[in-house]
Design a protein around this motif. Sequence first.
Motif: not given
Length: 474
Positions: A145-156, A245-253, A268-275
Amino acid sequence: MTSERPHLAVIGAGPAGLAATVAAASHGVRVTLVDASPEAGGQFYQQPAAELRARRPQALHHGWRTWELLRDELRTHVRAGLVRHLSDHHVWCVERRRTGAGPGFTVHALLGPEQQDPAEVRADAVLLATGGYEKVLPFPGWTLPGVVTAGGAQAMLKGTLTVGGRTAVVAGTGPLLLPVATGLAAAGVDVAALVESAAPKAFVRRARALAAEPGKVAEGARYAAELLRHRVRLLAGHTVVEAHGAERLEAVTVAALDPDGRVRPGTGRRIPCDTLAVGHGMLPHTDLAETLGCRLDGPDVHADDEQRTDVPGVWAAGETTGIGGAALALAEGHIAGRSAAARLHGTEPDPDGWAAAARTRTRLRAFFAALDAVHAPPAHWTEQVTDDTVVCRCEEVTGGEIRAAVKDLGAGDLRTVKLLTRAGMGWCQGRVCGPAVAGLTGCGSTASRRPFARPVPLGVLARAGETDDLEWHQ
């Protein structure tokens, strides 16, 4: 009288469908415009719900004046009785039938959010403007949860004026990433990074072809300026390796790519994010065209200079004939609408009437062919898909199961992989996971020729053909 005019069914009310509808109606053809959305405009011209009372919806769009002109012309033709707009109608099949006057078609649709009430439209010809959908390639954690398509984010953002979180990473490849990143930043989201797998050298190699369309280059420059203004970090030649992430997105590498498209060890670098808004380009919607037996050129519906398919009485325009953006879709829709009107009146079309649109089509097709080459997904993206990574989300089939179907069970084509693993048997019928399964197995994609474009209740199938043609309201 209006009812005695030839009748064209246009499926899809995005830029191509709107342009085609207006052009055909302006040349004396009555048009039924069938679309799944509550309002015309498609994804490109998607509007916020009226209840939200957006004060400046144009801030979320470019080409707003073009939209206003199309909308006003559509309303004029509806009031004149030349066009009926069937919104919220989900087309599941287009059936060819024979009439005394030649080929005819029945468009089968389901009405409303519940998609239960059957509706049928009988027409002399059909124009497919069904648009495209996003391609997303899997990686570990992409189902969080928190990972969406780019178009999905735009549509929202466009449709609900909301965002999915406070800190976002926009990643993948393709021109869609730019408006998504700038739109989120303008809405107050902290866009931590725009991660584009294409390297700057790829743009340099195609510089001449890209520079031939200065308007598009200027558009890209405006997006780049907005990214700088909002201090969005651009990581070109990088890719998302994993979402955490455990229950939802917390970061990406994310990690850098070498010239061969492989991840560079140690980058590799880790970037905190929720989306995470991610996409790897677009694919055309071809389900209805395949059902009708239209020829495909690769993933695209084949169309001639008049936007006619090889099936008599069927035209196609916009993303369904090749991904190329709104301006190209408008040009193709205009040509298709004028051609269909002339042919339905039994006359030869006059190409001089769409000469400007044809020139635009030629230029933009060349431009987007170069852009496609630049934004090809990394050549070795499959190396990042672990055996535990879910590839088919509907049936929860992992990368390991798909690889085993080929290596251990001897599957040599996508159909056999599907039968052995159930990958592609779920609700989306392989539309989402199809490219990933093809990449993992090394099997080439083939036309699906599904009988229906979407799931249909058995009761609707039992009554197909018994529904009266929807009444034409003057």
